[in-house]
Design an enzyme around this catalytic site. Structure first.
Site, PDB file in Angstrom:
ATOM      1  N   ASN A 144      78.159  64.361  31.739  1.00 54.04           N
ATOM      2  CA  ASN A 144      79.788  63.437  31.594  1.00 54.04           C
ATOM      3  C   ASN A 144      80.022  63.328  30.158  1.00 54.04           C
ATOM      4  O   ASN A 144      80.739  62.537  29.804  1.00 54.04           O
ATOM      5  CB  ASN A 144      79.589  62.088  32.582  1.00 54.04           C
ATOM      6  CG  ASN A 144      78.725  61.151  31.834  1.00 54.04           C
ATOM      7  OD1 ASN A 144      77.923  61.617  30.938  1.00 54.04           O
ATOM      8  ND2 ASN A 144      78.304  60.162  32.274  1.00 54.04           N
ATOM      9  N   GLU A 184      73.091  49.815  19.171  1.00 52.85           N
ATOM     10  CA  GLU A 184      73.237  51.613  18.917  1.00 52.85           C
ATOM     11  C   GLU A 184      73.539  51.929  17.660  1.00 52.85           C
ATOM     12  O   GLU A 184      73.142  52.943  17.223  1.00 52.85           O
ATOM     13  CB  GLU A 184      74.213  51.845  20.010  1.00 52.85           C
ATOM     14  CG  GLU A 184      73.570  51.661  21.496  1.00 52.85           C
ATOM     15  CD  GLU A 184      74.371  51.980  22.629  1.00 52.85           C
ATOM     16  OE1 GLU A 184      75.661  52.557  22.385  1.00 52.85           O
ATOM     17  OE2 GLU A 184      73.992  51.775  23.861  1.00 52.85           O
ATOM     18  N   TYR A 202      68.470  55.108  25.617  1.00 50.42           N
ATOM     19  CA  TYR A 202      68.527  54.768  27.094  1.00 50.42           C
ATOM     20  C   TYR A 202      67.657  53.767  27.831  1.00 50.42           C
ATOM     21  O   TYR A 202      67.402  53.867  28.931  1.00 50.42           O
ATOM     22  CB  TYR A 202      68.770  56.114  27.991  1.00 50.42           C
ATOM     23  CG  TYR A 202      70.183  56.648  27.800  1.00 50.42           C
ATOM     24  CD1 TYR A 202      71.098  55.982  28.251  1.00 50.42           C
ATOM     25  CD2 TYR A 202      70.041  58.229  27.483  1.00 50.42           C
ATOM     26  CE1 TYR A 202      72.433  56.728  28.129  1.00 50.42           C
ATOM     27  CE2 TYR A 202      71.571  58.688  27.109  1.00 50.42           C
ATOM     28  CZ  TYR A 202      72.509  57.987  27.669  1.00 50.42           C
ATOM     29  OH  TYR A 202      73.822  58.416  27.643  1.00 50.42           O
ATOM     30  N   HIS A 207      79.402  59.457  25.587  1.00 44.73           N
ATOM     31  CA  HIS A 207      78.758  58.108  25.697  1.00 44.73           C
ATOM     32  C   HIS A 207      79.407  57.104  24.875  1.00 44.73           C
ATOM     33  O   HIS A 207      79.849  57.497  23.797  1.00 44.73           O
ATOM     34  CB  HIS A 207      77.233  58.018  25.128  1.00 44.73           C
ATOM     35  CG  HIS A 207      76.688  56.680  25.003  1.00 44.73           C
ATOM     36  ND1 HIS A 207      76.286  55.830  25.823  1.00 44.73           N
ATOM     37  CD2 HIS A 207      76.577  56.090  23.647  1.00 44.73           C
ATOM     38  CE1 HIS A 207      76.072  54.648  25.382  1.00 44.73           C
ATOM     39  NE2 HIS A 207      76.402  54.700  24.122  1.00 44.73           N
ATOM     40  N   LYS A 219      77.973  64.347  24.095  1.00 45.23           N
ATOM     41  CA  LYS A 219      76.440  64.799  24.382  1.00 45.23           C
ATOM     42  C   LYS A 219      76.613  66.185  24.452  1.00 45.23           C
ATOM     43  O   LYS A 219      77.644  67.024  24.081  1.00 45.23           O
ATOM     44  CB  LYS A 219      76.466  64.175  25.928  1.00 45.23           C
ATOM     45  CG  LYS A 219      76.513  62.617  26.065  1.00 45.23           C
ATOM     46  CD  LYS A 219      76.370  62.106  27.720  1.00 45.23           C
ATOM     47  CE  LYS A 219      76.272  60.645  27.672  1.00 45.23           C
ATOM     48  NZ  LYS A 219      76.439  60.349  29.104  1.00 45.23           N
TER      49      LYS A 219
HETATM   50  P1  RTP Z   1      76.745  56.096  28.937  1.00 48.63           P
HETATM   51  O1  RTP Z   1      75.632  55.148  28.810  1.00 48.63           O
HETATM   52  O2  RTP Z   1      75.881  57.662  28.746  1.00 48.63           O
HETATM   53  O3  RTP Z   1      77.824  56.211  27.944  1.00 48.63           O
HETATM   54  O4  RTP Z   1      77.369  56.210  30.418  1.00 48.63           O
HETATM   55  P2  RTP Z   1      77.697  54.910  31.093  1.00 48.63           P
HETATM   56  O5  RTP Z   1      77.478  53.734  30.290  1.00 48.63           O
HETATM   57  O6  RTP Z   1      79.112  55.105  31.684  1.00 48.63           O
HETATM   58  O7  RTP Z   1      76.673  54.882  32.459  1.00 48.63           O
HETATM   59  P3  RTP Z   1      75.309  54.292  32.398  1.00 48.63           P
HETATM   60  O8  RTP Z   1      75.148  53.408  33.679  1.00 48.63           O
HETATM   61  O9  RTP Z   1      74.852  53.638  31.113  1.00 48.63           O
HETATM   62  O10 RTP Z   1      74.286  55.577  32.749  1.00 48.63           O
HETATM   63  C1  RTP Z   1      73.732  56.269  31.685  1.00 48.63           C
HETATM   64  C2  RTP Z   1      73.791  57.860  32.045  1.00 48.63           C
HETATM   65  O11 RTP Z   1      73.046  58.080  32.984  1.00 48.63           O
HETATM   66  C3  RTP Z   1      73.501  59.062  33.786  1.00 48.63           C
HETATM   67  N1  RTP Z   1      73.375  58.692  35.026  1.00 48.63           N
HETATM   68  N2  RTP Z   1      73.297  59.487  36.150  1.00 48.63           N
HETATM   69  N3  RTP Z   1      72.234  60.367  38.792  1.00 48.63           N
HETATM   70  C4  RTP Z   1      72.885  59.362  38.593  1.00 48.63           C
HETATM   71  O12 RTP Z   1      73.227  58.694  39.538  1.00 48.63           O
HETATM   72  C5  RTP Z   1      73.145  58.792  37.257  1.00 48.63           C
HETATM   73  N4  RTP Z   1      73.772  57.435  36.811  1.00 48.63           N
HETATM   74  C6  RTP Z   1      73.831  57.650  35.611  1.00 48.63           C
HETATM   75  C7  RTP Z   1      74.924  59.522  33.502  1.00 48.63           C
HETATM   76  O13 RTP Z   1      75.057  60.548  32.597  1.00 48.63           O
HETATM   77  C8  RTP Z   1      75.352  58.362  32.559  1.00 48.63           C
HETATM   78  O14 RTP Z   1      76.147  58.677  31.790  1.00 48.63           O
HETATM   79 MG    MG Z   2      75.763  53.070  29.414  1.00 50.78          MG
END
Ligand code: RTP
Ligand code: MG
Length: 147
Positions: A112, A126, A49, A115, A9
């Site tokens: 973070n 994707e 997203y 991804h 990212k």
């Molecule tokens: P990613 O898709 O980015 O790989 O991350 P992930 O699967 O571990 O998590 P996901 O639930 O898909 O969430 C996507 C991204 O959204 C941001 N996020 N912010 N403020 C919040 O509560 C919150 N929750 C999620 C994070 O940057 C996450 O990577």
């Molecule tokens: Mg995710």
């Protein structure tokens, strides 16, 4: 063989950890099938997203992903989808174990670092969204017979 989509990212690019992250996946034994640095458009970010469209953080997430270039990759190998997620660590870096990418390089959930696709269906979607078929290479890595 299984493929996944992984993206460093904007925070990871800005902090200069692209090489370190690529190194971890190479050393683990995964093959880099495709890779590129790119400035993400708002349309691509919203499509990528899309599952989070209704979440309160969606706008911030799209703004963040489009704020500076990302480094996008396709990795290939046995169980690479789930294994890459293990290597990344928990979504919230505060919960990510030391030794994982988020555990070692990130502090906040909004930034973070990385991804990775979360399922075979996400990986297929994707990879198709981020890469043209012509950008995916097909080659043998000699050392991978030892992986
Ligand atoms: P990613 O898709 O980015 O790989 O991350 P992930 O699967 O571990 O998590 P996901 O639930 O898909 O969430 C996507 C991204 O959204 C941001 N996020 N912010 N403020 C919040 O509560 C919150 N929750 C999620 C994070 O940057 C996450 O990577
Ligand atoms: Mg995710």
């Amino acid at each position: 063989m299984e493929k996944t989509f992984v993206m460093v990212k904007p925070d990871g690019v800005q902090r200069g950890v692209v090489g370190e992250i690529v190194n971890r996946f190479e050393k683990k034994g995964y093959k880099i099938v495709a890779a590129k640095m790119m400035q993400v458009s708002k349309d691509l970010a919203e499509e990528h997203y899309g599952q989070h469209k209704e979440r309160p953080f969606f706008g911030e997430l799209v703004d963040f992903i489009t704020s500076s270039p990302v480094f996008a990759m396709v990795l290939e190998g046995e169980n690479v989808i789930s294994s890459a997620r293990v290597m990344m660590g928990a979504t919230n870096p505060a919960d990510a174990a030391p030794g994982t990418i988020r555990g070692d390089f990130a502090v906040s959930i909004g930034m973070n670092i990385i991804h990775g696709s979360d399922s075979p269906e996400s990986a297929e979607r994707e990879i198709g969204l981020w890469f043209d078929k012509s950008e995916l290479t097909d080659y043998e890595v000699a050392s991978h017979k030892w992986v």
